[in-house]
Every structure is written in C-alpha cells, then in structure tokens.
Scaffold this active site. Structure first.
Site, PDB file in Angstrom:
ATOM      1  N   GLY A  32       6.807   0.840  -1.204  1.00  0.00           N
ATOM      2  CA  GLY A  32       8.345   0.584  -1.610  1.00  0.00           C
ATOM      3  C   GLY A  32       8.639  -0.845  -1.340  1.00  0.00           C
ATOM      4  O   GLY A  32       7.971  -1.562  -1.780  1.00  0.00           O
ATOM      5  N   GLU A  33       9.497  -0.994  -0.716  1.00  0.00           N
ATOM      6  CA  GLU A  33      10.235  -2.700  -0.559  1.00  0.00           C
ATOM      7  C   GLU A  33      10.070  -2.748   0.887  1.00  0.00           C
ATOM      8  O   GLU A  33      10.889  -1.988   1.740  1.00  0.00           O
ATOM      9  CB  GLU A  33      11.409  -2.714  -1.414  1.00  0.00           C
ATOM     10  CG  GLU A  33      11.802  -3.905  -1.288  1.00  0.00           C
ATOM     11  CD  GLU A  33      11.035  -5.020  -2.072  1.00  0.00           C
ATOM     12  OE1 GLU A  33      10.432  -4.558  -2.830  1.00  0.00           O
ATOM     13  OE2 GLU A  33      10.551  -6.098  -1.372  1.00  0.00           O
ATOM     14  N   SER A  34       9.295  -3.432   1.518  1.00  0.00           N
ATOM     15  CA  SER A  34       9.191  -3.536   2.927  1.00  0.00           C
ATOM     16  C   SER A  34      10.356  -4.072   3.522  1.00  0.00           C
ATOM     17  O   SER A  34      10.693  -3.626   4.773  1.00  0.00           O
ATOM     18  CB  SER A  34       8.012  -4.616   3.524  1.00  0.00           C
ATOM     19  OG  SER A  34       8.079  -5.761   2.787  1.00  0.00           O
TER      20      SER A  34
ATOM     21  N   CYS B  98       0.322  -0.605   0.947  1.00  0.00           N
ATOM     22  CA  CYS B  98       1.273  -1.542   0.211  1.00  0.00           C
ATOM     23  C   CYS B  98       2.537  -1.966   1.243  1.00  0.00           C
ATOM     24  O   CYS B  98       2.276  -2.664   2.238  1.00  0.00           O
ATOM     25  CB  CYS B  98       1.869  -1.074  -1.054  1.00  0.00           C
ATOM     26  SG  CYS B  98       2.358  -2.437  -2.020  1.00  0.00           S
TER      27      CYS B  98
ATOM     28  N   ARG C  70       2.834 -11.319   0.966  1.00  0.00           N
ATOM     29  CA  ARG C  70       3.517 -10.482   0.124  1.00  0.00           C
ATOM     30  C   ARG C  70       3.707 -10.876  -1.229  1.00  0.00           C
ATOM     31  O   ARG C  70       3.442 -11.723  -1.748  1.00  0.00           O
ATOM     32  CB  ARG C  70       5.106 -10.503   0.558  1.00  0.00           C
ATOM     33  CG  ARG C  70       5.413  -9.607   1.775  1.00  0.00           C
ATOM     34  CD  ARG C  70       6.995  -9.694   2.207  1.00  0.00           C
ATOM     35  NE  ARG C  70       7.447  -8.832   1.036  1.00  0.00           N
ATOM     36  CZ  ARG C  70       8.808  -8.997   0.785  1.00  0.00           C
ATOM     37  NH1 ARG C  70       9.568  -9.733   1.447  1.00  0.00           N
ATOM     38  NH2 ARG C  70       9.330  -8.012  -0.177  1.00  0.00           N
TER      39      ARG C  70
ATOM     40  N   ILE D 107       0.673  -2.475  -6.786  1.00  0.00           N
ATOM     41  CA  ILE D 107       1.882  -2.603  -7.635  1.00  0.00           C
ATOM     42  C   ILE D 107       2.748  -3.844  -6.845  1.00  0.00           C
ATOM     43  O   ILE D 107       2.921  -3.449  -5.407  1.00  0.00           O
ATOM     44  CB  ILE D 107       2.613  -1.454  -7.744  1.00  0.00           C
ATOM     45  CG1 ILE D 107       2.178  -0.229  -8.428  1.00  0.00           C
ATOM     46  CG2 ILE D 107       4.163  -1.701  -8.234  1.00  0.00           C
ATOM     47  CD1 ILE D 107       2.844   1.023  -8.279  1.00  0.00           C
ATOM     48  N   ARG D 108       2.761  -5.046  -7.179  1.00  0.00           N
ATOM     49  CA  ARG D 108       3.520  -5.879  -6.458  1.00  0.00           C
ATOM     50  C   ARG D 108       2.732  -6.270  -4.921  1.00  0.00           C
ATOM     51  O   ARG D 108       3.647  -5.986  -4.218  1.00  0.00           O
ATOM     52  CB  ARG D 108       5.175  -6.103  -6.411  1.00  0.00           C
ATOM     53  CG  ARG D 108       5.744  -5.852  -7.756  1.00  0.00           C
ATOM     54  CD  ARG D 108       7.219  -6.090  -7.677  1.00  0.00           C
ATOM     55  NE  ARG D 108       7.811  -4.669  -6.940  1.00  0.00           N
ATOM     56  CZ  ARG D 108       7.798  -3.578  -7.446  1.00  0.00           C
ATOM     57  NH1 ARG D 108       7.488  -3.386  -8.827  1.00  0.00           N
ATOM     58  NH2 ARG D 108       8.324  -2.805  -6.652  1.00  0.00           N
TER      59      ARG D 108
ATOM     60  N   HIS E 175      -2.475   1.743  -3.678  1.00  0.00           N
ATOM     61  CA  HIS E 175      -1.744   2.985  -3.673  1.00  0.00           C
ATOM     62  C   HIS E 175      -2.609   4.263  -3.897  1.00  0.00           C
ATOM     63  O   HIS E 175      -2.572   4.799  -5.303  1.00  0.00           O
ATOM     64  CB  HIS E 175      -0.359   3.156  -4.694  1.00  0.00           C
ATOM     65  CG  HIS E 175       0.406   2.491  -4.302  1.00  0.00           C
ATOM     66  ND1 HIS E 175       1.764   2.329  -3.485  1.00  0.00           N
ATOM     67  CD2 HIS E 175       0.726   0.906  -4.574  1.00  0.00           C
ATOM     68  CE1 HIS E 175       2.482   1.535  -3.397  1.00  0.00           C
ATOM     69  NE2 HIS E 175       2.103   0.430  -4.234  1.00  0.00           N
TER      70      HIS E 175
ATOM     71  N   GLU F 219      -2.176   7.343  -3.388  1.00  0.00           N
ATOM     72  CA  GLU F 219      -1.260   8.514  -3.660  1.00  0.00           C
ATOM     73  C   GLU F 219      -0.775   8.588  -5.117  1.00  0.00           C
ATOM     74  O   GLU F 219      -0.425   9.345  -5.593  1.00  0.00           O
ATOM     75  CB  GLU F 219      -0.065   8.415  -2.751  1.00  0.00           C
ATOM     76  CG  GLU F 219       0.922   7.519  -3.038  1.00  0.00           C
ATOM     77  CD  GLU F 219       0.948   6.115  -2.562  1.00  0.00           C
ATOM     78  OE1 GLU F 219      -0.301   5.770  -2.410  1.00  0.00           O
ATOM     79  OE2 GLU F 219       1.638   5.173  -2.801  1.00  0.00           O
TER      80      GLU F 219
END
Ligand code: GLN
Length: 194
Positions: free
Chosen positions: A46-48, A78, A105, A134-135, A170, A172
């Site tokens: 997600g967004e840390s 991630c 990051r 992803i990023r 990821h 998942e």
C-alpha cells in the site's frame, strides 16, 4: 491457525483470499483488540506513510510492535517491508523497526514503476515463483544474521530473520500460493517449538 492481515490501507483482500485458499482462518486487523489470539500477521503493500500514520491513529503501533518483538511471526510485503525495517534510506525515522535491514523506497524509479519477473527461491519452492513489483522498495543492507532469500538483478528483494519475513514484491497479486505456504510453515514450526 488464525492469521491476521493488517487492514488499514492497501492490498488486504488478496492476502486474506490466499490464506483461505491454503486452508487457514484469515482475519482483518484494524485495532489493538484484534491482535488477540492470532498466530501471525501479514502487513500488506500500500502506501507505507499512510499505513504508518494509521498505525498511530488506531493505537495499533505499540501493541503490534510488542507482539512482533515477543516473537509473533510477521510478513511484510512491499510497504509492509518498509514498515518492518530498521532503516529507510534518506529518511530520519523508521516505523516498527523489527528487522535489521535498510530499505530504499520507490527504488526502481519511474521507468520501472511496475514490472513482473520470476525467480527460483529454493527455500520457498521447488518451482520458479512469479514476482510482481509495484513502486517497490529493495533492500540495500542486511544486518547480522538476516538471511538473503532472493535477489533480482543484484538487488535483494526478500529476506528473513527469526520470526520476520519481508518481500519487496507481491505474491498475493499472483495465483501462486508458495509464499503464503512458506510463511504459514514458519508459524507452524514456531508453534511446535513453543
Ligand atoms: N511505494 C510504496 C511505499 O513507499 C510501496 C508500494 C507498494 O506497497 N506496492 O510505501
């Protein structure tokens, strides 16, 4: 076995589905009281910065950190890896600080924002595993005793020490269940010892 997935932001449902697909009870963790009676936890992508802020807002930060430090198995994917790391490059703070790694990051920059590849990770599976980035961050330094599980193009993208597993990618978001099986096998092993 009951496994929690931190459910504050990010890719929660895919982890819940993968855990259920391999026969485990999977529960969402949104507040401190949800941590009771879980055998392990996944901290999703997600967004840390957002998940980190929500950890404080919900009062989950300290109880979660304590449970992991007491030995509860935790797997960060991630953003989850960033949250578990001891050090974030170019950043003067960290979050849970439960595994001695340094992470960078958004390490692949804009051009490689998202990409897929595959790798052999003998500890985890006999077959090649698809990896989705992803990023993504990667690991720039491993502390003593931290095991390098996988490198892609010379960059460390998965590591483990004791009860903590981290992946920059990821599992998942693929159909492959091997990483979820590997994480749950670590929990089973720990429960047998205790
Ligand atoms: N770039 C995100 C961060 O820094 C992580 C991306 C992800 O979890 N897919 O938090």
């Amino acid at each position: 076995m009951k496994i929690g997935v931190l459910s504050l932001q990010g890719g929660v449902i895919e982890h819940l589905n993968h855990l259920e697909a391999i026969g485990h009870e999977a529960v969402e963790i949104k507040k401190a009281s949800d941590l009771v009676n879980i055998d392990g936890i996944i901290i999703p992508g997600g967004e840390s910065t957002t998940i980190g802020k929500l950890l404080f807002d919900t009062g989950l930060f300290n109880p979660l950190k304590e449970k992991i430090q007491e030995g509860m198995p935790a797997w960060g994917t991630c953003a989850g890896m960033i949250l578990l790391s001891n050090k974030i490059e170019d950043c003067d703070y960290n979050y849970l600080g439960c595994i001695d790694i340094t992470v960078k990051r958004n390490a692949y920059g804009r051009q490689l924002d998202s990409f897929e590849t595959e790798a052999s990770i003998p500890k985890v599976s006999d077959c090649k595993i698809p990896l989705v980035f992803i990023r993504a961050p990667y690991i720039t330094a491993l502390g003593e005793g931290v095991e390098n599980l996988c490198e892609v193009d010379g960059k460390i993208v998965a590591a483990k020490k004791d009860n903590i597993l981290v992946t920059a990618f990821h599992p998942e978001l693929t159909k492959n269940l091997d990483f979820h099986k590997y994480f749950t096998s670590l929990i089973i092993k720990k429960n047998k010892i205790n």
